[in-house]
Motif scaffolding. Structure first.
Motif, PDB file in Angstrom:
ATOM      1  N   UNK A  98      -8.650  66.245  39.339  1.00 14.21           N
ATOM      2  CA  UNK A  98      -7.262  67.109  39.318  1.00 14.21           C
ATOM      3  C   UNK A  98      -6.134  66.403  38.704  1.00 14.21           C
ATOM      4  N   UNK A  99      -6.293  65.015  38.642  1.00 11.80           N
ATOM      5  CA  UNK A  99      -5.105  64.285  38.351  1.00 11.80           C
ATOM      6  C   UNK A  99      -4.340  63.633  39.369  1.00 11.80           C
ATOM      7  N   UNK A 100      -4.440  64.158  40.523  1.00  9.20           N
ATOM      8  CA  UNK A 100      -3.837  63.419  41.926  1.00  9.20           C
ATOM      9  C   UNK A 100      -4.150  62.036  41.609  1.00  9.20           C
ATOM     10  N   UNK A 101      -3.232  61.223  42.101  1.00  9.00           N
ATOM     11  CA  UNK A 101      -3.560  59.810  42.467  1.00  9.00           C
ATOM     12  C   UNK A 101      -2.920  59.051  43.603  1.00  9.00           C
ATOM     13  N   UNK A 102      -3.552  57.773  44.162  1.00  9.75           N
ATOM     14  CA  UNK A 102      -2.746  57.169  45.113  1.00  9.75           C
ATOM     15  C   UNK A 102      -2.822  55.756  44.801  1.00  9.75           C
ATOM     16  N   UNK A 103      -1.869  54.989  45.215  1.00 11.11           N
ATOM     17  CA  UNK A 103      -1.639  53.699  44.860  1.00 11.11           C
ATOM     18  C   UNK A 103      -2.570  52.843  46.089  1.00 11.11           C
ATOM     19  N   UNK A 104      -3.611  52.052  45.766  1.00  7.94           N
ATOM     20  CA  UNK A 104      -4.416  51.401  46.735  1.00  7.94           C
ATOM     21  C   UNK A 104      -4.085  50.053  46.746  1.00  7.94           C
ATOM     22  N   UNK A 105      -3.280  49.108  45.744  1.00  6.03           N
ATOM     23  CA  UNK A 105      -3.067  47.895  45.824  1.00  6.03           C
ATOM     24  C   UNK A 105      -2.650  47.317  44.292  1.00  6.03           C
ATOM     25  N   UNK A 106      -2.305  46.080  44.418  1.00  2.00           N
ATOM     26  CA  UNK A 106      -1.765  45.397  43.133  1.00  2.00           C
ATOM     27  C   UNK A 106      -3.058  44.400  43.008  1.00  2.00           C
ATOM     28  N   UNK A 107      -3.394  44.211  41.694  1.00  2.00           N
ATOM     29  CA  UNK A 107      -4.210  43.116  41.181  1.00  2.00           C
ATOM     30  C   UNK A 107      -3.654  42.223  40.350  1.00  2.00           C
ATOM     31  N   UNK A 108      -4.292  40.896  40.467  1.00  2.00           N
ATOM     32  CA  UNK A 108      -3.899  39.757  39.426  1.00  2.00           C
ATOM     33  C   UNK A 108      -4.607  40.240  38.172  1.00  2.00           C
ATOM     34  N   UNK A 109      -4.348  38.943  37.268  1.00  2.00           N
ATOM     35  CA  UNK A 109      -4.790  39.085  35.969  1.00  2.00           C
ATOM     36  C   UNK A 109      -6.312  38.911  35.843  1.00  2.00           C
ATOM     37  N   UNK A 110      -6.907  38.294  36.923  1.00  2.00           N
ATOM     38  CA  UNK A 110      -8.521  38.386  37.029  1.00  2.00           C
ATOM     39  C   UNK A 110      -8.830  39.820  37.559  1.00  2.00           C
ATOM     40  N   UNK A 111      -8.167  40.671  37.549  1.00  2.00           N
ATOM     41  CA  UNK A 111      -8.663  42.104  38.125  1.00  2.00           C
ATOM     42  C   UNK A 111      -9.163  41.933  39.674  1.00  2.00           C
ATOM     43  N   UNK A 112      -8.578  41.093  40.428  1.00  2.00           N
ATOM     44  CA  UNK A 112      -8.712  40.887  41.759  1.00  2.00           C
ATOM     45  C   UNK A 112      -7.579  41.439  42.533  1.00  2.00           C
ATOM     46  N   UNK A 113      -7.945  42.091  43.595  1.00  2.00           N
ATOM     47  CA  UNK A 113      -7.104  42.709  44.473  1.00  2.00           C
ATOM     48  C   UNK A 113      -6.439  41.628  45.332  1.00  2.00           C
ATOM     49  N   UNK A 114      -5.035  41.626  45.294  1.00  2.00           N
ATOM     50  CA  UNK A 114      -4.007  40.824  45.973  1.00  2.00           C
ATOM     51  C   UNK A 114      -3.858  41.183  47.354  1.00  2.00           C
ATOM     52  N   UNK A 115      -4.415  40.321  48.243  1.00  2.00           N
ATOM     53  CA  UNK A 115      -4.316  40.582  49.678  1.00  2.00           C
ATOM     54  C   UNK A 115      -3.497  39.634  50.553  1.00  2.00           C
TER      55      UNK A 115
END
Length: 162
Positions: A145-162
């Motif tokens: 339906x177009x709803x979204x939720x932010x799950x995190x930020x990712x670096x240039x290698x597409x790896x989640x920053x934790x």
């Protein structure tokens, strides 16, 4: 009259709890079943001195849009690239048409910098600002339906920053 007062208060409380729990269930469902889309972040001042460790987010797909020529609310149609990142295809007022490999993200028009898509800020623990300065993508889980939720930020290698 006092008897009805407590009944009305309890009914309102029950309705509030039902609405709140329904929203929590929807978000949890989106987190577990939603499609992960990575949106490239546009440059913005990474920290707020007043609010503490916090990053304002702006997405490149929301830039360069004349907000006077679009509706105040609608859907940004994105196409997923093979690496999981998304590119804007078009803006539309309704959920249809939608074609193969296209996904909807709900937007609201903002007069000063294009459109608002998804979460516009990301809070992190105090003292971890340097870790998030390398963020290149914002990861959103989206539903049909177009709803979204932010799950995190990712670096240039597409790896989640934790």
């Amino acid at each position: 009259m006092k008897k009805y007062k407590w009944v009305i208060i309890l009914l309102n409380l029950l309705i509030l709890l039902l609405v709140f729990n329904n929203n929590v269930i929807k978000k949890e469902s989106m987190l577990s079943e939603g499609k992960l889309v990575l949106l490239e972040l546009a440059p913005v001042d990474p920290r707020s001195l007043i609010q503490g460790d916090y990053m304002r987010l702006r997405y490149t797909i929301s830039e360069g849009i004349d907000t006077d020529s679009i509706p105040k609310r609608g859907f940004c149609v994105v196409k997923l690239l093979p690496n999981g990142t998304a590119e804007r295809v078009r803006l539309q007022e309704e959920t249809t048409p939608i074609y193969e490999n296209e996904h909807l993200i709900e937007f609201t028009a903002a007069n000063w910098w294009g459109i608002n898509i998804g979460a516009e800020s990301f809070f992190f623990q105090e003292g971890e600002a340097e870790k998030y300065e390398v963020a290149k993508y914002g990861g959103l889980k989206i539903d049909d339906q177009g709803n979204s939720v932010l799950v995190g930020l990712y670096d240039e290698d597409l790896k989640k920053i934790e």
